[in-house]
Design an enzyme around this catalytic site. Structure first.
Site, mmCIF file in Angstrom:
data_model
loop_
_atom_site.group_PDB
_atom_site.id
_atom_site.type_symbol
_atom_site.label_atom_id
_atom_site.label_comp_id
_atom_site.label_asym_id
_atom_site.label_seq_id
_atom_site.Cartn_x
_atom_site.Cartn_y
_atom_site.Cartn_z
ATOM 1 N N ASP A 1 0.851 -1.190 0.000
ATOM 2 C CA ASP A 1 0.000 0.000 0.000
ATOM 3 C C ASP A 1 0.891 1.247 0.000
ATOM 4 O O ASP A 1 1.774 1.375 0.863
ATOM 5 C CB ASP A 1 -0.857 -0.060 1.278
ATOM 6 N N GLU B 1 -7.104 5.764 -6.617
ATOM 7 C CA GLU B 1 -8.493 5.417 -6.898
ATOM 8 C C GLU B 1 -8.873 6.309 -8.072
ATOM 9 O O GLU B 1 -8.683 7.534 -8.014
ATOM 10 C CB GLU B 1 -9.372 5.699 -5.675
ATOM 11 N N GLU C 1 -8.985 16.533 -15.146
ATOM 12 C CA GLU C 1 -10.194 16.852 -14.364
ATOM 13 C C GLU C 1 -9.917 17.887 -13.275
ATOM 14 O O GLU C 1 -10.848 18.499 -12.761
ATOM 15 C CB GLU C 1 -10.777 15.580 -13.744
ATOM 16 N N TYR D 1 -13.086 12.749 -6.601
ATOM 17 C CA TYR D 1 -11.894 12.208 -7.293
ATOM 18 C C TYR D 1 -10.975 13.341 -7.744
ATOM 19 O O TYR D 1 -9.782 13.369 -7.428
ATOM 20 C CB TYR D 1 -12.324 11.355 -8.503
ATOM 21 N N SER E 1 -9.274 15.170 -4.981
ATOM 22 C CA SER E 1 -8.160 14.431 -4.360
ATOM 23 C C SER E 1 -6.926 14.469 -5.267
ATOM 24 O O SER E 1 -5.791 14.582 -4.793
ATOM 25 C CB SER E 1 -8.571 12.988 -4.035
ATOM 26 N N PRO F 1 -25.983 2.392 -20.716
ATOM 27 C CA PRO F 1 -26.381 3.605 -19.987
ATOM 28 C C PRO F 1 -25.585 4.823 -20.425
ATOM 29 O O PRO F 1 -24.357 4.839 -20.370
ATOM 30 C CB PRO F 1 -26.051 3.252 -18.523
ATOM 31 N N GLY G 1 -22.832 16.598 -10.562
ATOM 32 C CA GLY G 1 -21.642 17.432 -10.823
ATOM 33 C C GLY G 1 -20.904 17.040 -12.091
ATOM 34 O O GLY G 1 -19.692 17.272 -12.203
HETATM 35 P P1 NAD Z 1 -6.699 2.094 -12.325
HETATM 36 O O1 NAD Z 1 -7.832 2.312 -11.376
HETATM 37 O O2 NAD Z 1 -6.906 1.215 -13.501
HETATM 38 O O3 NAD Z 1 -5.439 1.517 -11.541
HETATM 39 C C1 NAD Z 1 -5.043 1.996 -10.292
HETATM 40 C C2 NAD Z 1 -4.019 1.022 -9.715
HETATM 41 O O4 NAD Z 1 -3.575 1.545 -8.459
HETATM 42 C C3 NAD Z 1 -4.594 -0.371 -9.433
HETATM 43 O O5 NAD Z 1 -3.692 -1.354 -9.879
HETATM 44 C C4 NAD Z 1 -4.743 -0.403 -7.922
HETATM 45 O O6 NAD Z 1 -4.635 -1.706 -7.366
HETATM 46 C C5 NAD Z 1 -3.591 0.495 -7.490
HETATM 47 N N1 NAD Z 1 -3.812 1.087 -6.164
HETATM 48 C C6 NAD Z 1 -4.932 1.713 -5.722
HETATM 49 N N2 NAD Z 1 -4.763 2.101 -4.444
HETATM 50 C C7 NAD Z 1 -3.508 1.739 -4.085
HETATM 51 C C8 NAD Z 1 -2.733 1.882 -2.893
HETATM 52 N N3 NAD Z 1 -3.250 2.477 -1.809
HETATM 53 N N4 NAD Z 1 -1.474 1.413 -2.891
HETATM 54 C C9 NAD Z 1 -0.940 0.794 -3.978
HETATM 55 N N5 NAD Z 1 -1.638 0.614 -5.120
HETATM 56 C C10 NAD Z 1 -2.895 1.091 -5.172
HETATM 57 O O7 NAD Z 1 -6.238 3.546 -12.763
HETATM 58 P P2 NAD Z 1 -5.739 4.052 -14.190
HETATM 59 O O8 NAD Z 1 -6.912 4.390 -15.014
HETATM 60 O O9 NAD Z 1 -4.705 3.153 -14.718
HETATM 61 O O10 NAD Z 1 -5.077 5.456 -13.761
HETATM 62 C C11 NAD Z 1 -3.709 5.525 -13.367
HETATM 63 C C12 NAD Z 1 -3.380 6.950 -12.966
HETATM 64 O O11 NAD Z 1 -3.624 7.821 -14.060
HETATM 65 C C13 NAD Z 1 -4.230 7.485 -11.813
HETATM 66 O O12 NAD Z 1 -3.405 8.266 -10.996
HETATM 67 C C14 NAD Z 1 -5.292 8.334 -12.495
HETATM 68 O O13 NAD Z 1 -5.715 9.376 -11.648
HETATM 69 C C15 NAD Z 1 -4.504 8.861 -13.678
HETATM 70 N N6 NAD Z 1 -5.313 9.192 -14.854
HETATM 71 C C16 NAD Z 1 -6.100 8.243 -15.438
HETATM 72 C C17 NAD Z 1 -6.807 8.564 -16.590
HETATM 73 C C18 NAD Z 1 -7.689 7.555 -17.295
HETATM 74 O O14 NAD Z 1 -8.328 7.919 -18.281
HETATM 75 N N7 NAD Z 1 -7.735 6.296 -16.877
HETATM 76 C C19 NAD Z 1 -6.706 9.848 -17.139
HETATM 77 C C20 NAD Z 1 -5.931 10.803 -16.471
HETATM 78 C C21 NAD Z 1 -5.210 10.451 -15.360
HETATM 79 O O1 DAU Z 2 -10.297 12.984 -17.914
HETATM 80 C C1 DAU Z 2 -9.481 12.053 -17.292
HETATM 81 C C2 DAU Z 2 -10.306 11.128 -16.417
HETATM 82 O O2 DAU Z 2 -11.016 10.274 -17.287
HETATM 83 C C3 DAU Z 2 -9.463 10.323 -15.442
HETATM 84 O O3 DAU Z 2 -8.824 11.185 -14.547
HETATM 85 C C4 DAU Z 2 -10.309 9.316 -14.675
HETATM 86 O O4 DAU Z 2 -9.486 8.496 -13.859
HETATM 87 C C5 DAU Z 2 -11.030 8.446 -15.696
HETATM 88 O O5 DAU Z 2 -11.881 7.535 -15.027
HETATM 89 C C6 DAU Z 2 -11.836 9.306 -16.664
HETATM 90 O O6 DAU Z 2 -12.930 9.970 -15.974
HETATM 91 P P1 DAU Z 2 -14.369 10.122 -16.647
HETATM 92 O O7 DAU Z 2 -15.366 10.371 -15.594
HETATM 93 O O8 DAU Z 2 -14.318 11.085 -17.780
HETATM 94 O O9 DAU Z 2 -14.504 8.633 -17.289
HETATM 95 P P2 DAU Z 2 -15.734 7.625 -17.356
HETATM 96 O O10 DAU Z 2 -15.316 6.513 -18.262
HETATM 97 O O11 DAU Z 2 -16.269 7.274 -16.020
HETATM 98 O O12 DAU Z 2 -16.851 8.481 -18.102
HETATM 99 C C7 DAU Z 2 -16.600 9.053 -19.385
HETATM 100 C C8 DAU Z 2 -17.842 9.854 -19.754
HETATM 101 O O13 DAU Z 2 -18.917 8.935 -19.989
HETATM 102 C C9 DAU Z 2 -18.334 10.782 -18.654
HETATM 103 O O14 DAU Z 2 -18.841 11.960 -19.259
HETATM 104 C C10 DAU Z 2 -19.453 10.022 -17.971
HETATM 105 C C11 DAU Z 2 -20.023 9.182 -19.111
HETATM 106 N N1 DAU Z 2 -20.581 7.849 -18.744
HETATM 107 C C12 DAU Z 2 -19.799 7.029 -18.002
HETATM 108 C C13 DAU Z 2 -20.246 5.778 -17.657
HETATM 109 C C14 DAU Z 2 -19.403 4.843 -16.800
HETATM 110 C C15 DAU Z 2 -21.813 7.479 -19.210
HETATM 111 O O15 DAU Z 2 -22.512 8.222 -19.912
HETATM 112 N N2 DAU Z 2 -22.253 6.218 -18.887
HETATM 113 C C16 DAU Z 2 -21.530 5.357 -18.106
HETATM 114 O O16 DAU Z 2 -22.023 4.227 -17.811
#
Ligand code: NAD
Ligand code: DAU
Length: 363
Positions: A60, A85, A140, A163, A166, A218, A298
């Site tokens: 962790d 997260e 974000e 999110y 944080s 959805p 939001g």
């Molecule tokens: P993810 O949720 O797929 O993976 C997160 C990983 O972190 C998991 O493997 C989880 O087990 C690990 N983790 C969570 N809590 C932990 C802890 N306390 N200690 C150690 N490991 C822990 O996330 P992702 O989509 O791969 O995103 C990775 C990073 O990129 C994040 O910081 C996220 O904010 C950022 N980010 C993601 C996106 C996106 O579109 N997915 C976009 C912009 C930024």
């Molecule tokens: O912009 C970067 C971010 O993108 C990252 O920082 C986050 O970790 C990542 O999860 C993502 O956030 P979003 O909220 O944009 O992603 P999500 O896939 O949850 O949703 C994308 C868009 O689709 C958002 O406008 C909400 C909408 N949505 C999402 C889901 C899960 C729907 O309409 N239906 C759904 O079921």
């Protein structure tokens, strides 16, 4: 970059990054620490288990003793910090874990790096640096755009979900460690990633899976919220670029130049699946499964990234168009039904026991 600590390497972006970085950085070792929450899947990196330049340790990032031990044991000189997260809807349901991991976890890592890298008797040091702490963040933090405009590195922070608040907090801590202690940090803020190993709670993989299995699709609100989509491999290459060439203390926005309304995304996935696997068993197109549902509280209306800085200063541009990327993504999910099934039924968590012999317990 001899000994790179990757946090959250079993998640979506982290696992894509570890595989790419091991291929590109032949002189480097990667130590992946991950708590293996619901989002961490060891199967994502199963092919690397016997790679001598890769080590996985379950732990962790909020556990200072654990993190300090890894820094010392592995002589960590570089950090790429993904662990977080990451799902906005979950942060609305239960923000506490987001505050803990995203803020306290980042603080714990910064403290470990400060202790390991900065001479104990000096608060700051202006010597040339062999260390890098790269913090991976999100667009974000900048809030929500109207119909025009782009997020630049100068856009004021205005996070609107637990999110993003944080992540904004963790970004401020990273900047504070640069200004106060001269810790060698760099930061990236990127848009929505998509591609292989994306957990099927996020829009694109959720829609692919539901559309494949004939479930309802959805769409929140009117479906006209806009996201900028970035293929995950492009993002990982941007991170490598910033790691190698980024200036200390700087932030780089990373985007895909692919602004799309959510409804367009959902329709594109439906049409691709109709084309690739045929219509639904009742002969109807998958667009018939679309349902407009209650909006996310939001819900940010529009995100769009101005990636001029990383392009002009570091020479990075995205290589994959949305049309290519979404086809590659749909194809990946079509040939990995076992991966989807194991993620959905939770059996992916047995992998830890199978591969590492320990029991995977969730607190
Ligand atoms: P993810 O949720 O797929 O993976 C997160 C990983 O972190 C998991 O493997 C989880 O087990 C690990 N983790 C969570 N809590 C932990 C802890 N306390 N200690 C150690 N490991 C822990 O996330 P992702 O989509 O791969 O995103 C990775 C990073 O990129 C994040 O910081 C996220 O904010 C950022 N980010 C993601 C996106 C996106 O579109 N997915 C976009 C912009 C930024
Ligand atoms: O912009 C970067 C971010 O993108 C990252 O920082 C986050 O970790 C990542 O999860 C993502 O956030 P979003 O909220 O944009 O992603 P999500 O896939 O949850 O949703 C994308 C868009 O689709 C958002 O406008 C909400 C909408 N949505 C999402 C889901 C899960 C729907 O309409 N239906 C759904 O079921």
């Amino acid at each position: 970059m001899k000994n790179i600590l990757v946090t959250g390497g079993c998640g979506f972006i982290g696992s894509n990054f570890v595989r790419l970085a091991l291929g590109e950085l032949k002189e480097s070792r990667i130590v992946n620490i991950d708590r293996l929450t619901y989002a961490g899947n060891l199967e994502n990196l199963a092919d690397l288990k016997d790679n001598p330049r890769y080590r996985f340790v379950r732990g962790d990032i909020c556990d200072a003793e654990f993190v300090n031990r890894i820094f010392a044991e592995e002589r960590i000189d570089t950090v790429v910090h993904f662990a977080a997260e990451s799902h906005v809807d979950r942060s609305i349901e239960g923000p506490a874990e987001f505050i803990r991991t995203n803020i306290l976890g980042t603080f714990t890592l910064l403290e470990a790096a400060r202790k390991a890298w900065l001479a104990p008797m000096r608060v700051t040091s202006r010597e040339p640096r062999k260390n890098r702490f790269l913090h991976v963040s999100t667009d974000e933090v900048y809030g929500s755009l109207g119909e025009t405009g782009y997020f630049t590195e100068e856009t004021p922070y205005d996070p609107r979900s637990p999110y993003s608040a944080s992540k904004a907090s963790s970004d401020h801590l990273v900047s504070a460690y640069f200004h106060t202690y001269d810790l060698p940090v760099v930061k990236t803020n990127c848009s929505n990633n998509y591609g292989p190993y994306h957990f099927p709670e996020k829009l694109i993989p959720l829609i692919i899976n539901n559309a494949l299995t004939g479930k309802e699709l959805p769409v929140y609100g009117d479906g006209k919220n806009v996201r900028d989509w970035l293929y995950v491999e492009d993002h990982c290459r941007a991170i490598l670029t910033v790691l190698q060439k980024g200036s200390l203390g700087e932030t780089y926005n990373v985007g895909g130049n692919n602004e799309k309304q959510n409804i367009e995304i959902v329709q594109t996935v439906c049409d691709l699946l109709d084309e690739k696997v045929g219509l639904l068993p009742d002969g109807k197109p998958r667009r018939d499964l679309i349902r407009f549902v209650k909006d996310r509280p939001g819900h940010d209306r529009r995100y769009a990234i101005d990636a001029t800085k990383i392009r002009e200063e570091l020479g990075w541009t995205p290589a994959v168009t949305f049309e290519e990327g979404i086809r590659k993504t749909v194809d990946w999910y079509l040939v990995h039904p076992d991966w989807i099934a194991s993620v959905l039924d939770g059996s992916y968590q047995d992998y830890y026991e199978k591969m590492y012999g320990g029991r995977l317990k969730h607190d």
